[in-house]
Design an enzyme around this catalytic site. Structure first.
Site, mmCIF file in Angstrom:
data_model
loop_
_atom_site.group_PDB
_atom_site.id
_atom_site.type_symbol
_atom_site.label_atom_id
_atom_site.label_comp_id
_atom_site.label_asym_id
_atom_site.label_seq_id
_atom_site.Cartn_x
_atom_site.Cartn_y
_atom_site.Cartn_z
ATOM 1 N N ASP A 13 0.845 -1.183 0.000
ATOM 2 C CA ASP A 13 0.000 0.000 0.000
ATOM 3 C C ASP A 13 0.887 1.243 0.000
ATOM 4 O O ASP A 13 2.073 1.169 0.349
ATOM 5 C CB ASP A 13 -0.901 -0.029 1.233
ATOM 6 C CG ASP A 13 -1.773 1.206 1.342
ATOM 7 O OD1 ASP A 13 -2.512 1.500 0.393
ATOM 8 O OD2 ASP A 13 -1.683 1.892 2.385
ATOM 9 N N LEU A 14 0.317 2.399 -0.360
ATOM 10 C CA LEU A 14 1.105 3.621 -0.462
ATOM 11 C C LEU A 14 0.725 4.646 0.608
ATOM 12 O O LEU A 14 1.468 4.886 1.539
ATOM 13 C CB LEU A 14 0.958 4.217 -1.865
ATOM 14 C CG LEU A 14 1.406 3.320 -3.026
ATOM 15 C CD1 LEU A 14 1.142 3.991 -4.362
ATOM 16 C CD2 LEU A 14 2.873 2.936 -2.886
ATOM 17 N N ASP A 15 -0.456 5.256 0.473
ATOM 18 C CA ASP A 15 -0.878 6.303 1.410
ATOM 19 C C ASP A 15 -0.967 5.765 2.833
ATOM 20 O O ASP A 15 -1.590 4.725 3.087
ATOM 21 C CB ASP A 15 -2.247 6.855 1.009
ATOM 22 C CG ASP A 15 -2.202 7.649 -0.291
ATOM 23 O OD1 ASP A 15 -1.164 8.277 -0.563
ATOM 24 O OD2 ASP A 15 -3.209 7.658 -1.021
ATOM 25 N N ASP A 183 -1.409 -0.210 5.928
ATOM 26 C CA ASP A 183 -1.736 0.395 7.215
ATOM 27 C C ASP A 183 -3.187 0.206 7.625
ATOM 28 O O ASP A 183 -3.525 0.388 8.793
ATOM 29 C CB ASP A 183 -1.468 1.908 7.161
ATOM 30 C CG ASP A 183 -2.509 2.615 6.298
ATOM 31 O OD1 ASP A 183 -3.402 3.277 6.847
ATOM 32 O OD2 ASP A 183 -2.449 2.470 5.061
#
Length: 230
Positions: A13-15, A183
């Site tokens: 995941d990124l954000d 997250d």
């Protein structure tokens, strides 16, 4: 327990996994309002009111439910709706969105993000897997990844198993050979487990696991992830 012997590839995941996303979005929204002040001052004032902006967003979500997976489209339509509400020039929509989008890419990485990416990228092929609209090329992290699967591009969002399976297919491995890291307890960890992957939940806030059934492996940050895999 994590079965590291099974891992042949990773999705990430990124954000809020590699960077905190809301500081970038708030800054981009401010840049957008500043730009609108000289071109559409009533719209700038409208969007400066958080409650009104939230109402507009909710109305756009309801009117364009088919675009719920596409955050760029939703943001663009929110700008258009605000301009329409004030009677100002809707042709400003695309330029306004482009300005917002460019600023949104100016993220500040978590302190351990680069070291973690360097550690992970030499061990397993990495695929970005995101519901957001971050652009790895613009951010400057694209060289760590084999590619990117986004909700916007694929047409469905996490936690739908199909987007996890698409990422595994692009990596050339079955889902059970993929470790997903993110997250969000529901969108990332629970979604990956339901899709047949292993999962590591980066739980920086120390919140409780909100689901029944299998739990993911939990770390508090990217450094903890690297220690786990080492």
């Amino acid at each position: 327990m994590l079965d590291t012997a099974r891992i042949r590839a990773m999705t990430l995941d990124l954000d809020d996994t590699l960077w905190p996303v809301w500081p970038a979005i708030r800054r981009a929204e401010q840049v957008l309002r500043d730009w609108l002040k000289d071109r559409a001052p009533a719209t700038a004032a409208l969007l400066a009111d958080a409650e009104t902006a939230a109402v507009i967003r909710a109305e756009v979500v309801q009117a364009h439910a088919h675009l719920a997976h596409d955050l760029s489209a939703m943001r663009r339509e929110s700008i258009r709706a605000a301009l329409r509400r004030t009677g100002e020039d809707e042709s400003l929509t695309d330029a306004a969105f482009d300005l917002f989008f460019a600023e949104r890419q100016r993220v500040e990485l978590y302190d351990d993000a680069i070291a973690a990416l360097e550690f992970l990228a030499v061990r397993h092929p990495l695929m970005a897997l995101s519901n957001g609209n971050a652009d790895l090329g613009l951010i400057g992290l694209g060289h760590y990844f084999q590619g990117s699967v986004t909700a916007r591009g694929f047409g469905v969002a996490k936690p739908d198993p199909r987007i996890f399976h698409e990422a595994a297919q692009r990596l050339g491995v079955p889902p059970e050979a993929v470790l997903h890291v993110g997250d969000d307890a529901t969108l990332d960890a629970h979604g990956a487990l339901q899709a047949g992957m292993q999962a590591v939940w980066i739980n920086r806030s120390g919140i409780a696991w909100p689901h029944e059934g299998p739990e993911p492996v939990v770390v508090e940050d990217l450094t903890g992830l690297c220690r786990l895999l080492a």
